[in-house]
Design a protein around this motif. Structure first.
Motif, PDB file in Angstrom:
ATOM      1  N   GLU A   6     -62.521  43.708 -16.519  1.00  0.00           N
ATOM      2  CA  GLU A   6     -62.366  44.999 -15.858  1.00  0.00           C
ATOM      3  C   GLU A   6     -63.111  45.020 -14.523  1.00  0.00           C
ATOM      4  O   GLU A   6     -62.611  45.549 -13.532  1.00  0.00           O
ATOM      5  CB  GLU A   6     -62.882  46.116 -16.769  1.00  0.00           C
ATOM      6  CG  GLU A   6     -62.532  47.488 -16.266  1.00  0.00           C
ATOM      7  CD  GLU A   6     -62.809  48.567 -17.291  1.00  0.00           C
ATOM      8  OE1 GLU A   6     -62.942  49.728 -16.870  1.00  0.00           O
ATOM      9  OE2 GLU A   6     -62.886  48.260 -18.490  1.00  0.00           O
ATOM     10  N   LYS A   7     -64.278  44.426 -14.472  1.00  0.00           N
ATOM     11  CA  LYS A   7     -65.032  44.348 -13.226  1.00  0.00           C
ATOM     12  C   LYS A   7     -64.266  43.532 -12.187  1.00  0.00           C
ATOM     13  O   LYS A   7     -64.221  43.885 -11.013  1.00  0.00           O
ATOM     14  CB  LYS A   7     -66.404  43.719 -13.486  1.00  0.00           C
ATOM     15  CG  LYS A   7     -67.274  43.676 -12.267  1.00  0.00           C
ATOM     16  CD  LYS A   7     -68.641  43.094 -12.580  1.00  0.00           C
ATOM     17  CE  LYS A   7     -69.465  42.997 -11.313  1.00  0.00           C
ATOM     18  NZ  LYS A   7     -70.776  42.402 -11.543  1.00  0.00           N
ATOM     19  N   ALA A   8     -63.636  42.448 -12.614  1.00  0.00           N
ATOM     20  CA  ALA A   8     -62.856  41.621 -11.693  1.00  0.00           C
ATOM     21  C   ALA A   8     -61.648  42.385 -11.157  1.00  0.00           C
ATOM     22  O   ALA A   8     -61.317  42.276  -9.969  1.00  0.00           O
ATOM     23  CB  ALA A   8     -62.402  40.338 -12.390  1.00  0.00           C
ATOM     24  N   VAL A   9     -61.008  43.182 -12.007  1.00  0.00           N
ATOM     25  CA  VAL A   9     -59.862  43.980 -11.566  1.00  0.00           C
ATOM     26  C   VAL A   9     -60.304  44.993 -10.520  1.00  0.00           C
ATOM     27  O   VAL A   9     -59.686  45.130  -9.463  1.00  0.00           O
ATOM     28  CB  VAL A   9     -59.189  44.683 -12.772  1.00  0.00           C
ATOM     29  CG1 VAL A   9     -58.216  45.747 -12.294  1.00  0.00           C
ATOM     30  CG2 VAL A   9     -58.487  43.664 -13.641  1.00  0.00           C
ATOM     31  N   TYR A  10     -61.383  45.718 -10.778  1.00  0.00           N
ATOM     32  CA  TYR A  10     -61.861  46.717  -9.827  1.00  0.00           C
ATOM     33  C   TYR A  10     -62.366  46.073  -8.539  1.00  0.00           C
ATOM     34  O   TYR A  10     -62.206  46.632  -7.456  1.00  0.00           O
ATOM     35  CB  TYR A  10     -62.936  47.600 -10.454  1.00  0.00           C
ATOM     36  CG  TYR A  10     -62.347  48.675 -11.323  1.00  0.00           C
ATOM     37  CD1 TYR A  10     -61.724  49.784 -10.754  1.00  0.00           C
ATOM     38  CD2 TYR A  10     -62.375  48.578 -12.700  1.00  0.00           C
ATOM     39  CE1 TYR A  10     -61.162  50.773 -11.533  1.00  0.00           C
ATOM     40  CE2 TYR A  10     -61.817  49.561 -13.494  1.00  0.00           C
ATOM     41  CZ  TYR A  10     -61.220  50.653 -12.905  1.00  0.00           C
ATOM     42  OH  TYR A  10     -60.657  51.630 -13.680  1.00  0.00           O
ATOM     43  N   HIS A  11     -62.964  44.910  -8.648  1.00  0.00           N
ATOM     44  CA  HIS A  11     -63.404  44.179  -7.453  1.00  0.00           C
ATOM     45  C   HIS A  11     -62.209  43.849  -6.558  1.00  0.00           C
ATOM     46  O   HIS A  11     -62.258  44.013  -5.343  1.00  0.00           O
ATOM     47  CB  HIS A  11     -64.148  42.908  -7.860  1.00  0.00           C
ATOM     48  CG  HIS A  11     -64.607  42.078  -6.714  1.00  0.00           C
ATOM     49  ND1 HIS A  11     -65.665  42.439  -5.923  1.00  0.00           N
ATOM     50  CD2 HIS A  11     -64.146  40.914  -6.214  1.00  0.00           C
ATOM     51  CE1 HIS A  11     -65.838  41.535  -4.980  1.00  0.00           C
ATOM     52  NE2 HIS A  11     -64.924  40.592  -5.137  1.00  0.00           N
ATOM     53  N   THR A  12     -61.115  43.409  -7.167  1.00  0.00           N
ATOM     54  CA  THR A  12     -59.893  43.098  -6.409  1.00  0.00           C
ATOM     55  C   THR A  12     -59.259  44.367  -5.849  1.00  0.00           C
ATOM     56  O   THR A  12     -58.844  44.397  -4.694  1.00  0.00           O
ATOM     57  CB  THR A  12     -58.890  42.362  -7.307  1.00  0.00           C
ATOM     58  OG1 THR A  12     -59.505  41.179  -7.827  1.00  0.00           O
ATOM     59  CG2 THR A  12     -57.644  41.978  -6.536  1.00  0.00           C
ATOM     60  N   LEU A  13     -59.190  45.420  -6.646  1.00  0.00           N
ATOM     61  CA  LEU A  13     -58.599  46.676  -6.178  1.00  0.00           C
ATOM     62  C   LEU A  13     -59.374  47.259  -5.002  1.00  0.00           C
ATOM     63  O   LEU A  13     -58.779  47.877  -4.109  1.00  0.00           O
ATOM     64  CB  LEU A  13     -58.532  47.687  -7.321  1.00  0.00           C
ATOM     65  CG  LEU A  13     -57.485  47.426  -8.392  1.00  0.00           C
ATOM     66  CD1 LEU A  13     -57.633  48.429  -9.536  1.00  0.00           C
ATOM     67  CD2 LEU A  13     -56.087  47.484  -7.811  1.00  0.00           C
ATOM     68  N   ASN A  14     -60.680  47.075  -4.977  1.00  0.00           N
ATOM     69  CA  ASN A  14     -61.490  47.594  -3.872  1.00  0.00           C
ATOM     70  C   ASN A  14     -61.198  46.879  -2.558  1.00  0.00           C
ATOM     71  O   ASN A  14     -61.515  47.396  -1.487  1.00  0.00           O
ATOM     72  CB  ASN A  14     -62.977  47.495  -4.198  1.00  0.00           C
ATOM     73  CG  ASN A  14     -63.405  48.543  -5.193  1.00  0.00           C
ATOM     74  OD1 ASN A  14     -62.807  49.613  -5.282  1.00  0.00           O
ATOM     75  ND2 ASN A  14     -64.436  48.244  -5.963  1.00  0.00           N
ATOM     76  N   LYS A  15     -60.600  45.719  -2.606  1.00  0.00           N
ATOM     77  CA  LYS A  15     -60.252  44.988  -1.388  1.00  0.00           C
ATOM     78  C   LYS A  15     -58.914  45.443  -0.805  1.00  0.00           C
ATOM     79  O   LYS A  15     -58.569  45.090   0.309  1.00  0.00           O
ATOM     80  CB  LYS A  15     -60.196  43.484  -1.666  1.00  0.00           C
ATOM     81  CG  LYS A  15     -61.547  42.892  -1.986  1.00  0.00           C
ATOM     82  CD  LYS A  15     -61.447  41.411  -2.182  1.00  0.00           C
ATOM     83  CE  LYS A  15     -62.824  40.823  -2.446  1.00  0.00           C
ATOM     84  NZ  LYS A  15     -62.802  39.378  -2.470  1.00  0.00           N
ATOM     85  N   LEU A  16     -58.144  46.216  -1.557  1.00  0.00           N
ATOM     86  CA  LEU A  16     -56.836  46.666  -1.120  1.00  0.00           C
ATOM     87  C   LEU A  16     -56.954  47.986  -0.358  1.00  0.00           C
ATOM     88  O   LEU A  16     -57.879  48.749  -0.557  1.00  0.00           O
ATOM     89  CB  LEU A  16     -55.909  46.854  -2.320  1.00  0.00           C
ATOM     90  CG  LEU A  16     -55.723  45.642  -3.227  1.00  0.00           C
ATOM     91  CD1 LEU A  16     -54.870  45.998  -4.421  1.00  0.00           C
ATOM     92  CD2 LEU A  16     -55.120  44.489  -2.470  1.00  0.00           C
ATOM     93  N   SER A  17     -55.982  48.226   0.526  1.00  0.00           N
ATOM     94  CA  SER A  17     -55.922  49.517   1.195  1.00  0.00           C
ATOM     95  C   SER A  17     -54.786  50.331   0.579  1.00  0.00           C
ATOM     96  O   SER A  17     -53.835  49.784   0.020  1.00  0.00           O
ATOM     97  CB  SER A  17     -55.720  49.347   2.697  1.00  0.00           C
ATOM     98  OG  SER A  17     -54.541  48.623   2.959  1.00  0.00           O
ATOM     99  N   ILE A  18     -54.886  51.637   0.696  1.00  0.00           N
ATOM    100  CA  ILE A  18     -53.930  52.535   0.054  1.00  0.00           C
ATOM    101  C   ILE A  18     -53.062  53.184   1.120  1.00  0.00           C
ATOM    102  O   ILE A  18     -53.559  53.712   2.104  1.00  0.00           O
ATOM    103  CB  ILE A  18     -54.660  53.617  -0.756  1.00  0.00           C
ATOM    104  CG1 ILE A  18     -55.524  52.988  -1.834  1.00  0.00           C
ATOM    105  CG2 ILE A  18     -53.679  54.595  -1.364  1.00  0.00           C
ATOM    106  CD1 ILE A  18     -56.435  53.960  -2.543  1.00  0.00           C
ATOM    107  N   ASP A  19     -51.747  53.144   0.913  1.00  0.00           N
ATOM    108  CA  ASP A  19     -50.807  53.884   1.745  1.00  0.00           C
ATOM    109  C   ASP A  19     -50.421  55.127   0.957  1.00  0.00           C
ATOM    110  O   ASP A  19     -49.627  55.067   0.019  1.00  0.00           O
ATOM    111  CB  ASP A  19     -49.580  53.035   2.067  1.00  0.00           C
ATOM    112  CG  ASP A  19     -48.599  53.736   2.989  1.00  0.00           C
ATOM    113  OD1 ASP A  19     -48.887  54.882   3.406  1.00  0.00           O
ATOM    114  OD2 ASP A  19     -47.552  53.141   3.291  1.00  0.00           O
ATOM    115  N   VAL A  20     -51.026  56.263   1.321  1.00  0.00           N
ATOM    116  CA  VAL A  20     -50.858  57.496   0.559  1.00  0.00           C
ATOM    117  C   VAL A  20     -49.423  58.009   0.632  1.00  0.00           C
ATOM    118  O   VAL A  20     -48.893  58.542  -0.347  1.00  0.00           O
ATOM    119  CB  VAL A  20     -51.842  58.580   1.067  1.00  0.00           C
ATOM    120  CG1 VAL A  20     -51.710  59.857   0.257  1.00  0.00           C
ATOM    121  CG2 VAL A  20     -53.259  58.063   1.009  1.00  0.00           C
TER     122      VAL A  20
END
Length: 87
Positions: A6-20
């Motif tokens: 779960e930590k690895a998933v959130y670490h990867t998600l934090n590197k992404l940008s969001i197009d709202v």
């Protein structure tokens, strides 16, 4: 193990940008030209394996930036690359 995953998933998600506006996540990465087709194949396979209506799309972005240095690792240079990565 579950906490590490779960930590690895959130670490990867934090590197992404969001197009709202489109409600999508965007990742930018350098991919060697010779590996472009392989990356597209993996993205397509992951999309099918997820059993959702979502899919990953890969676009080439024009840039004037110099790509990072990349050398293919051979059987001979693999041990030296391991030392460099450990350093």
């Amino acid at each position: 193990v579950l906490a590490r995953k779960e930590k690895a998933v959130y670490h990867t998600l934090n590197k992404l940008s969001i197009d709202v506006t489109s409600k999508v996540l965007i990742a930018e990465a350098w991919v060697p030209t010779y590996a472009k087709q392989q990356v597209q194949d993996v993205l397509a396979r992951i999309g099918m394996a997820s059993h959702t209506q979502l899919s990953a799309v890969m676009h080439t972005l024009p840039t004037h930036d110099l790509p990072p240095t990349h050398y293919r690792t051979t059987k001979f240079t693999h041990s030296f690359q391991t030392i460099v990565e450990a350093y």
